[in-house]
Design a protein around this motif. Structure first.
Motif, PDB file in Angstrom:
ATOM      1  N   ILE A 162       0.814  18.641 -42.571  1.00 10.73           N
ATOM      2  CA  ILE A 162       2.398  18.720 -42.955  1.00 10.73           C
ATOM      3  C   ILE A 162       2.937  16.757 -42.732  1.00 10.73           C
ATOM      4  O   ILE A 162       1.779  16.111 -42.643  1.00 10.73           O
ATOM      5  CB  ILE A 162       2.814  19.507 -41.599  1.00 10.73           C
ATOM      6  CG1 ILE A 162       2.200  19.126 -40.579  1.00 10.73           C
ATOM      7  CG2 ILE A 162       2.208  20.724 -41.690  1.00 10.73           C
ATOM      8  CD1 ILE A 162       2.818  19.529 -38.835  1.00 10.73           C
ATOM      9  N   ILE A 163       3.773  16.844 -42.796  1.00 10.57           N
ATOM     10  CA  ILE A 163       5.409  15.630 -42.918  1.00 10.57           C
ATOM     11  C   ILE A 163       4.743  14.620 -41.557  1.00 10.57           C
ATOM     12  O   ILE A 163       5.067  15.418 -40.169  1.00 10.57           O
ATOM     13  CB  ILE A 163       5.905  15.670 -43.711  1.00 10.57           C
ATOM     14  CG1 ILE A 163       6.767  16.343 -44.434  1.00 10.57           C
ATOM     15  CG2 ILE A 163       6.774  14.429 -43.559  1.00 10.57           C
ATOM     16  CD1 ILE A 163       5.725  15.637 -45.559  1.00 10.57           C
ATOM     17  N   TYR A 164       4.242  13.627 -41.784  1.00  5.10           N
ATOM     18  CA  TYR A 164       4.223  12.570 -40.383  1.00  5.10           C
ATOM     19  C   TYR A 164       5.455  11.897 -40.506  1.00  5.10           C
ATOM     20  O   TYR A 164       5.910  10.993 -41.312  1.00  5.10           O
ATOM     21  CB  TYR A 164       2.837  11.567 -39.956  1.00  5.10           C
ATOM     22  CG  TYR A 164       2.829  11.036 -39.039  1.00  5.10           C
ATOM     23  CD1 TYR A 164       3.286  10.524 -38.175  1.00  5.10           C
ATOM     24  CD2 TYR A 164       2.979   8.949 -40.218  1.00  5.10           C
ATOM     25  CE1 TYR A 164       3.210   9.746 -37.316  1.00  5.10           C
ATOM     26  CE2 TYR A 164       2.080   8.325 -39.478  1.00  5.10           C
ATOM     27  CZ  TYR A 164       3.183   8.465 -37.934  1.00  5.10           C
ATOM     28  OH  TYR A 164       3.035   7.006 -36.997  1.00  5.10           O
ATOM     29  N   VAL A 165       6.384  11.872 -39.224  1.00  2.79           N
ATOM     30  CA  VAL A 165       7.078  11.169 -39.579  1.00  2.79           C
ATOM     31  C   VAL A 165       7.532   9.728 -37.990  1.00  2.79           C
ATOM     32  O   VAL A 165       6.894   9.863 -37.279  1.00  2.79           O
ATOM     33  CB  VAL A 165       9.038  11.472 -39.040  1.00  2.79           C
ATOM     34  CG1 VAL A 165      10.030  10.466 -39.247  1.00  2.79           C
ATOM     35  CG2 VAL A 165       8.542  12.783 -40.280  1.00  2.79           C
ATOM     36  N   ASP A 166       7.648   8.941 -38.474  1.00  7.14           N
ATOM     37  CA  ASP A 166       6.798   7.303 -37.395  1.00  7.14           C
ATOM     38  C   ASP A 166       8.132   7.201 -37.559  1.00  7.14           C
ATOM     39  O   ASP A 166       8.605   6.218 -37.987  1.00  7.14           O
ATOM     40  CB  ASP A 166       6.229   6.252 -37.823  1.00  7.14           C
ATOM     41  CG  ASP A 166       5.862   5.096 -36.742  1.00  7.14           C
ATOM     42  OD1 ASP A 166       6.771   5.494 -36.310  1.00  7.14           O
ATOM     43  OD2 ASP A 166       4.891   4.468 -37.735  1.00  7.14           O
ATOM     44  N   THR A 167       9.269   7.411 -36.046  1.00 10.27           N
ATOM     45  CA  THR A 167      10.676   6.882 -35.402  1.00 10.27           C
ATOM     46  C   THR A 167      10.447   5.918 -35.540  1.00 10.27           C
ATOM     47  O   THR A 167      11.469   4.876 -35.543  1.00 10.27           O
ATOM     48  CB  THR A 167      11.501   7.732 -34.795  1.00 10.27           C
ATOM     49  OG1 THR A 167      10.461   8.307 -33.474  1.00 10.27           O
ATOM     50  CG2 THR A 167      11.260   9.441 -35.049  1.00 10.27           C
ATOM     51  N   GLY A 168       9.460   5.207 -34.611  1.00  6.58           N
ATOM     52  CA  GLY A 168       9.618   3.810 -34.356  1.00  6.58           C
ATOM     53  C   GLY A 168       9.448   2.610 -35.305  1.00  6.58           C
ATOM     54  O   GLY A 168      10.089   1.436 -35.408  1.00  6.58           O
ATOM     55  N   ALA A 169       9.094   3.227 -37.121  1.00  7.10           N
ATOM     56  CA  ALA A 169       8.924   2.591 -37.583  1.00  7.10           C
ATOM     57  C   ALA A 169      10.628   2.476 -38.236  1.00  7.10           C
ATOM     58  O   ALA A 169      10.835   1.432 -38.621  1.00  7.10           O
ATOM     59  CB  ALA A 169       8.312   3.246 -38.993  1.00  7.10           C
ATOM     60  N   MET A 170      11.055   3.274 -37.474  1.00  9.02           N
ATOM     61  CA  MET A 170      12.326   3.606 -38.632  1.00  9.02           C
ATOM     62  C   MET A 170      13.636   2.561 -38.016  1.00  9.02           C
ATOM     63  O   MET A 170      13.955   2.372 -38.052  1.00  9.02           O
ATOM     64  CB  MET A 170      13.042   4.962 -37.746  1.00  9.02           C
ATOM     65  CG  MET A 170      12.643   6.100 -39.201  1.00  9.02           C
ATOM     66  SD  MET A 170      12.962   7.339 -38.992  1.00  9.02           S
ATOM     67  CE  MET A 170      14.776   7.916 -39.696  1.00  9.02           C
ATOM     68  N   TYR A 171      13.129   2.806 -35.883  1.00 11.39           N
ATOM     69  CA  TYR A 171      13.691   1.402 -35.757  1.00 11.39           C
ATOM     70  C   TYR A 171      13.707  -0.318 -35.435  1.00 11.39           C
ATOM     71  O   TYR A 171      14.425  -0.809 -35.865  1.00 11.39           O
ATOM     72  CB  TYR A 171      13.480   1.946 -34.112  1.00 11.39           C
ATOM     73  CG  TYR A 171      14.178   2.956 -33.924  1.00 11.39           C
ATOM     74  CD1 TYR A 171      16.010   3.209 -33.135  1.00 11.39           C
ATOM     75  CD2 TYR A 171      13.598   4.436 -33.346  1.00 11.39           C
ATOM     76  CE1 TYR A 171      16.144   3.845 -32.487  1.00 11.39           C
ATOM     77  CE2 TYR A 171      14.169   5.409 -32.468  1.00 11.39           C
ATOM     78  CZ  TYR A 171      16.702   4.878 -32.605  1.00 11.39           C
ATOM     79  OH  TYR A 171      16.432   6.189 -32.064  1.00 11.39           O
ATOM     80  N   ARG A 172      12.022  -0.066 -35.745  1.00 17.57           N
ATOM     81  CA  ARG A 172      11.114  -1.296 -36.438  1.00 17.57           C
ATOM     82  C   ARG A 172      12.245  -1.768 -37.983  1.00 17.57           C
ATOM     83  O   ARG A 172      13.097  -2.635 -37.837  1.00 17.57           O
ATOM     84  CB  ARG A 172      10.070  -1.166 -36.344  1.00 17.57           C
ATOM     85  CG  ARG A 172       9.279  -1.010 -35.940  1.00 17.57           C
ATOM     86  CD  ARG A 172       8.250  -1.174 -36.088  1.00 17.57           C
ATOM     87  NE  ARG A 172       7.549  -1.259 -34.811  1.00 17.57           N
ATOM     88  CZ  ARG A 172       6.505  -1.688 -33.987  1.00 17.57           C
ATOM     89  NH1 ARG A 172       7.185  -3.477 -34.389  1.00 17.57           N
ATOM     90  NH2 ARG A 172       6.253  -1.882 -33.200  1.00 17.57           N
ATOM     91  N   ALA A 173      12.775  -0.505 -38.863  1.00 17.67           N
ATOM     92  CA  ALA A 173      13.558  -0.850 -40.388  1.00 17.67           C
ATOM     93  C   ALA A 173      14.927  -1.229 -39.891  1.00 17.67           C
ATOM     94  O   ALA A 173      15.272  -3.106 -39.825  1.00 17.67           O
ATOM     95  CB  ALA A 173      12.819   0.456 -40.898  1.00 17.67           C
ATOM     96  N   ILE A 174      15.665  -0.645 -38.783  1.00 24.14           N
ATOM     97  CA  ILE A 174      16.818  -1.077 -38.897  1.00 24.14           C
ATOM     98  C   ILE A 174      16.589  -2.613 -38.153  1.00 24.14           C
ATOM     99  O   ILE A 174      17.887  -3.562 -38.216  1.00 24.14           O
ATOM    100  CB  ILE A 174      17.576  -0.132 -38.108  1.00 24.14           C
ATOM    101  CG1 ILE A 174      17.644   1.117 -38.907  1.00 24.14           C
ATOM    102  CG2 ILE A 174      18.733  -0.764 -37.778  1.00 24.14           C
ATOM    103  CD1 ILE A 174      18.893   1.211 -39.572  1.00 24.14           C
TER     104      ILE A 174
END
Ligand code: DC
Length: 207
Positions: A26-38
């Motif tokens: 199934i899909i993996y979502v790294d939400t920390g990476a989203m905060y880092r990208a922003i």
């Protein structure tokens, strides 16, 4: 199926969550990476500009990489400077609201293993499985140090431990969605577990 994995910095969440997703296909979502990208995007911007910038920001995952406005930023977001700044910026309610909506949308569309700080408590409180992955600060700093050393050999273990404790404090004491264990989350303490033991323990709960 929705699986939430929360925990402090350096607890091994990302590697573990990625592997669990792969094993369950199934899909993996790294939400920390989203905060880092922003954070990367807002690094030299003023707070009163954030709202307009967020409206025209695109964050996506493709083949395990994170894209900010169609540019792969997977490596750029992994520096110690971005780690520190992200911990500060992730206190901002506007940024959190924007990212939580994006994450909820992802979890609605498909089965996910989503990993972060507020996944079980805020993003997907209806998750099928909730895990809180942790380890002592010293063990987490040791793991982070070994990871960072490959990119930046000027860092010492003591500096990494100090930064990690500051981030722990920021992440647990902020007003909006602080890092907390959801009441119904299963605690996995990996201080004395090796990688495979940690994975097996988590998988043993998933039917
Ligand atoms: O998991 P990480 O170390 O890559 O996270 C980077 C920062 O983002 C960390 O300081 C906490 C913040 N974060 C958050 O506030 N909420 C999340 N769901 C994920 C990360």
């Amino acid at each position: 199926m929705k699986i939430a994995i929360d925990g402090p910095a350096g607890s091994g969440k990302s590697t573990i969550a990625k592997d669990i997703a792969k094993r369950l296909n199934i899909i993996y979502v790294d939400t920390g990476a989203m905060y880092r990208a922003i954070t990367l995007k807002l690094l030299d911007k003023k707070e009163n500009e954030y709202e307009d910038i967020l409206k025209e920001t695109k964050i996506e995952f493709k083949d395990g990489n994170i894209y900010l406005d169609d540019v792969d930023v997977s490596n750029k977001i992994r520096t110690n400077e971005i780690s520190k700044k992200t911990s500060e910026l992730s206190k901002n309610p506007m940024i959190r609201k924007y990212l939580v909506a994006l994450q909820q949308d992802m979890a609605k569309k498909e089965s996910v293993v989503m990993e972060g700080r507020d996944i079980a408590s805020v993003v997907i409180p209806d998750a099928d499985y909730k895990f809180f992955l942790t380890a002592t600060p010293e063990e987490r700093a040791k793991r982070r140090f070994l990871q960072l050393k490959e990119k930046d050999n000027s860092l010492t273990y003591e500096e990494v431990l100090k930064d990690l404790k500051i981030r722990d404090k920021n992440d647990t004491s902020r007003e909006v969605s602080p890092l907390t264990k959801a009441e119904d989350a299963i605690v996995i303490d990996s201080t004395d577990l090796d990688y495979e033991e940690t994975i097996s323990k988590i998988l043993s709960y998933i039917k």
